[in-house]
Design a protein around this motif. Structure first.
Motif, mmCIF file in Angstrom:
data_model
loop_
_atom_site.group_PDB
_atom_site.id
_atom_site.type_symbol
_atom_site.label_atom_id
_atom_site.label_comp_id
_atom_site.label_asym_id
_atom_site.label_seq_id
_atom_site.Cartn_x
_atom_site.Cartn_y
_atom_site.Cartn_z
ATOM 1 N N ASP A 109 13.700 6.005 11.957
ATOM 2 C CA ASP A 109 13.812 6.551 10.613
ATOM 3 C C ASP A 109 14.913 7.612 10.617
ATOM 4 O O ASP A 109 15.497 7.935 11.658
ATOM 5 C CB ASP A 109 12.468 7.073 10.107
ATOM 6 C CG ASP A 109 11.966 8.305 10.864
ATOM 7 O OD1 ASP A 109 12.614 8.743 11.832
ATOM 8 O OD2 ASP A 109 10.899 8.831 10.481
ATOM 9 N N HIS A 110 15.224 8.157 9.455
ATOM 10 C CA HIS A 110 16.352 9.081 9.350
ATOM 11 C C HIS A 110 16.104 10.370 10.115
ATOM 12 O O HIS A 110 17.030 10.961 10.683
ATOM 13 C CB HIS A 110 16.621 9.394 7.872
ATOM 14 C CG HIS A 110 17.900 10.129 7.637
ATOM 15 N ND1 HIS A 110 17.943 11.477 7.343
ATOM 16 C CD2 HIS A 110 19.188 9.717 7.672
ATOM 17 C CE1 HIS A 110 19.192 11.861 7.188
ATOM 18 N NE2 HIS A 110 19.973 10.817 7.383
ATOM 19 N N GLY A 111 14.862 10.817 10.152
ATOM 20 C CA GLY A 111 14.549 12.065 10.837
ATOM 21 C C GLY A 111 14.770 12.005 12.337
ATOM 22 O O GLY A 111 14.977 13.035 12.976
ATOM 23 N N SER B 2 0.821 -1.219 0.000
ATOM 24 C CA SER B 2 0.000 0.000 0.000
ATOM 25 C C SER B 2 0.853 1.266 0.000
ATOM 26 O O SER B 2 0.317 2.379 -0.105
ATOM 27 C CB SER B 2 -0.907 0.012 1.236
ATOM 28 O OG SER B 2 -0.137 0.140 2.424
ATOM 29 N N GLY B 3 2.167 1.104 0.146
ATOM 30 C CA GLY B 3 3.061 2.254 0.186
ATOM 31 C C GLY B 3 3.221 2.863 1.557
ATOM 32 O O GLY B 3 3.841 3.922 1.703
ATOM 33 N N ALA B 4 2.697 2.196 2.590
ATOM 34 C CA ALA B 4 2.733 2.777 3.929
ATOM 35 C C ALA B 4 4.148 2.796 4.502
ATOM 36 O O ALA B 4 4.588 3.807 5.058
ATOM 37 C CB ALA B 4 1.798 2.010 4.860
ATOM 38 N N VAL B 5 4.889 1.683 4.383
ATOM 39 C CA VAL B 5 6.208 1.607 5.005
ATOM 40 C C VAL B 5 6.944 0.402 4.438
ATOM 41 O O VAL B 5 6.327 -0.578 4.008
ATOM 42 C CB VAL B 5 6.063 1.488 6.546
ATOM 43 C CG1 VAL B 5 5.528 0.125 6.962
ATOM 44 C CG2 VAL B 5 7.374 1.798 7.269
ATOM 45 N N CYS B 6 8.271 0.485 4.409
ATOM 46 C CA CYS B 6 9.106 -0.647 3.993
ATOM 47 C C CYS B 6 9.059 -1.729 5.069
ATOM 48 O O CYS B 6 9.247 -1.443 6.256
ATOM 49 C CB CYS B 6 10.538 -0.175 3.773
ATOM 50 S SG CYS B 6 11.728 -1.497 3.459
ATOM 51 N N GLY C 15 4.871 9.771 14.677
ATOM 52 C CA GLY C 15 4.564 10.554 13.481
ATOM 53 C C GLY C 15 4.873 9.772 12.234
ATOM 54 O O GLY C 15 5.269 8.593 12.295
ATOM 55 N N PRO C 16 4.710 10.374 11.068
ATOM 56 C CA PRO C 16 4.993 9.666 9.812
ATOM 57 C C PRO C 16 6.431 9.159 9.755
ATOM 58 O O PRO C 16 7.356 9.812 10.238
ATOM 59 C CB PRO C 16 4.728 10.744 8.749
ATOM 60 C CG PRO C 16 3.800 11.715 9.409
ATOM 61 C CD PRO C 16 4.194 11.731 10.852
ATOM 62 N N VAL C 17 6.604 7.985 9.151
ATOM 63 C CA VAL C 17 7.922 7.352 9.027
ATOM 64 C C VAL C 17 8.506 7.694 7.667
ATOM 65 O O VAL C 17 7.857 7.478 6.634
ATOM 66 C CB VAL C 17 7.798 5.825 9.187
ATOM 67 C CG1 VAL C 17 9.157 5.153 9.027
ATOM 68 C CG2 VAL C 17 7.181 5.480 10.537
ATOM 69 N N ASP C 18 9.731 8.227 7.650
ATOM 70 C CA ASP C 18 10.330 8.577 6.363
ATOM 71 C C ASP C 18 10.977 7.357 5.713
ATOM 72 O O ASP C 18 10.957 6.244 6.261
ATOM 73 C CB ASP C 18 11.286 9.768 6.494
ATOM 74 C CG ASP C 18 12.513 9.479 7.347
ATOM 75 O OD1 ASP C 18 13.066 8.374 7.236
ATOM 76 O OD2 ASP C 18 12.936 10.368 8.118
ATOM 77 N N ALA C 19 11.578 7.554 4.561
ATOM 78 C CA ALA C 19 12.029 6.428 3.733
ATOM 79 C C ALA C 19 13.422 5.933 4.062
ATOM 80 O O ALA C 19 13.875 4.956 3.470
ATOM 81 C CB ALA C 19 11.976 6.830 2.256
ATOM 82 N N ALA D 85 16.314 0.005 4.533
ATOM 83 C CA ALA D 85 15.336 0.886 3.888
ATOM 84 C C ALA D 85 15.008 0.450 2.468
ATOM 85 O O ALA D 85 14.229 1.111 1.793
ATOM 86 C CB ALA D 85 15.862 2.322 3.874
ATOM 87 N N ARG D 86 15.594 -0.641 2.006
ATOM 88 C CA ARG D 86 15.381 -1.098 0.634
ATOM 89 C C ARG D 86 14.280 -2.160 0.609
ATOM 90 O O ARG D 86 14.497 -3.280 1.093
ATOM 91 C CB ARG D 86 16.676 -1.645 0.058
ATOM 92 C CG ARG D 86 16.565 -2.122 -1.378
ATOM 93 C CD ARG D 86 17.920 -2.532 -1.921
ATOM 94 N NE ARG D 86 18.827 -1.388 -2.017
ATOM 95 C CZ ARG D 86 20.095 -1.485 -2.402
ATOM 96 N NH1 ARG D 86 20.610 -2.673 -2.706
ATOM 97 N NH2 ARG D 86 20.848 -0.403 -2.478
#
Length: 414
Positions: free
Chosen positions: A391-393, A25-29, A193-197, A106-107
């Motif tokens: 995540d990176h943030g 669904s594109g939500a998270v890796c 919060g939202p998880v970055d890539a 992250a891949r």
């Protein structure tokens, strides 16, 4: 008709499908990994590939790919030939293994071939060392599966062979008790919060003596290693000022995976776990937190609750709908659990790959929607590796929490 059904594959069990949908669904890796560090000479790539073919080719689970026949509403597995190990066993370029791990976590592993990879990382334990990183789509394998596969590659005391095992016994719980598991037990925390890539990972190591000293801290008796880890996580989150200040809402609660494989089936691959939620006491000193967590986690009802959840999930209808989708979003939310805390143990003894000695293992789970932080402890016969994945943030929080987690465990043993 039967031919078309066979070509379309076998419907995924509900837990596999739920984990698959997070990524599709594109939500998270949804890459889950196990890092094994060694001191000694690294294996030749062709030798490692030959060993993988010899020791893993009997696992039918590693031949599965996601079927794409007419894009079925419910995902399916299809089984094929043993994959090309040249594509599945890769050698990373020279460089710090920590950077390779963060990049590879992250891949996403796609559906075009069986979603697992083994990466040889040079320099994993200094100049005379290396690491192996086994990655998989979480829909294919859980943490216990990764540990079993890595264990199969290594030399050492014999591990238990894979068996189907008897079915799980029906839990002795009333329906209303099962419904109570869905009640909110956590609150949003500052890091949610939202998880970055991208991903960041930090590690610390505790020796077996340091972990044993922490376990012996309670005057009432020896605590479990898992309780030490969870109490340390509570203290680390508090020290990092990551627990928030909303006393009118539920507290800080860890989601803890529990292996539900029946006796004799410890090496069976797949997703065979459920979760329990454990309150993390953030008040008081380290020993007070340990006493509270150890008392809670010793309840026999917790394992029974995990079995009940596993049976309920396995029996769920294989279709998506508004109710199941809403329930999935709630389980992913910070109201259901504050943070993932996962522990794993390898107890068979000293292990080696050729002339190289295993020096540590580290479970690296995927992050989930709205949860950019996870903590793990992976034990071996010489100690335990603590890991914090963000995540990176939130990368600054990873190293800080890893250091604080180790300090909390050491404080228990003083």
């Amino acid at each position: 008709m039967r031919g078309r059904e066979a070509a379309a594959g076998t419907p995924m069990p509900p837990l596999d499908a739920w984990l698959h949908r997070h990524q599709s669904s594109g939500a998270v890796c949804m890459t889950v990994a196990l890092l094994a560090r060694f001191t000694g000479p690294a294996p030749a790539p062709d030798g490692l590939r030959s060993l993988v073919g010899k020791r893993w080719s009997g696992h039918g689970r590693l031949r599965l790919t996601v079927a794409d026949a007419e894009h079925p509403a419910w995902p399916r597995w299809t089984s094929g030939a043993w994959p090309d190990v040249v594509r599945h066993v890769a050698v990373a370029p020279d460089g710090p293994p920590e950077e390779h791990v963060a990049r590879l976590l992250a891949r996403p592993l796609g559906p075009e071939r069986p979603p697992w990879r083994l990466d040889l990382l040079p320099g994993g334990a200094g100049e005379d060392g290396f690491a192996l990183l086994l990655r998989a789509h979480h829909a294919l394998l859980d943490g216990r599966s990764l540990l079993g596969l890595v264990r199969d590659l290594l030399d050492g005391p014999s591990a238990a062979p894979a068996q189907a095992g008897p079915p799980l016994p029906a839990p002795r719980r009333r329906p209303l008790h099962a419904l109570s598991d869905l009640l909110p037990r956590a609150r949003p925390l500052p890091f949610h919060g939202p998880v970055d890539a991208r991903r960041a990972v930090a590690w610390r190591r505790v020796t077996r003596a340091e972990l044993d000293a922490a376990r012996d801290a309670p005057p009432s008796g020896r605590a479990s290693a898992n309780a030490v880890f969870l109490a340390g996580a509570a203290g680390a989150l508090r020290a990092a000022e990551a627990t928030g200040r909303l006393p009118f809402l539920p507290g800080v609660c860890a989601m803890v995976p529990v292996d539900v494989r029946p006796p004799g089936a410890a090496a069976v691959l797949g997703n065979h776990y459920a979760t329990v939620r454990v309150p993390l006491p953030v008040a008081g000193g380290p020993r007070r937190r340990l006493a509270a967590v150890d008392g809670f986690t010793r309840r026999t009802a917790l394992r029974e609750r995990a079995r009940a959840q596993a049976l309920a999930v396995a029996a769920a209808p294989r279709r998506h709908g508004p109710v199941s989708d809403a329930l999935g979003r709630y389980v992913d939310s910070p109201l259901y659990a504050s943070v993932l805390c996962s522990s794993l143990a390898e107890r068979t003894g000293p292990l080696a790959l050729g002339a190289a000695r295993l020096t540590g293992l580290s479970l690296l789970p995927p992050l989930s929607p709205g949860h950019p932080l996870a903590l793990t402890m992976t034990r071996d016969t010489t100690g335990a590796t603590l890991a914090v994945i963000t995540d990176h943030g939130r990368r600054a929080l990873a190293d800080r929490l890893a250091a604080l987690l180790r300090e909390e465990i050491l404080a228990l043993g003083r």
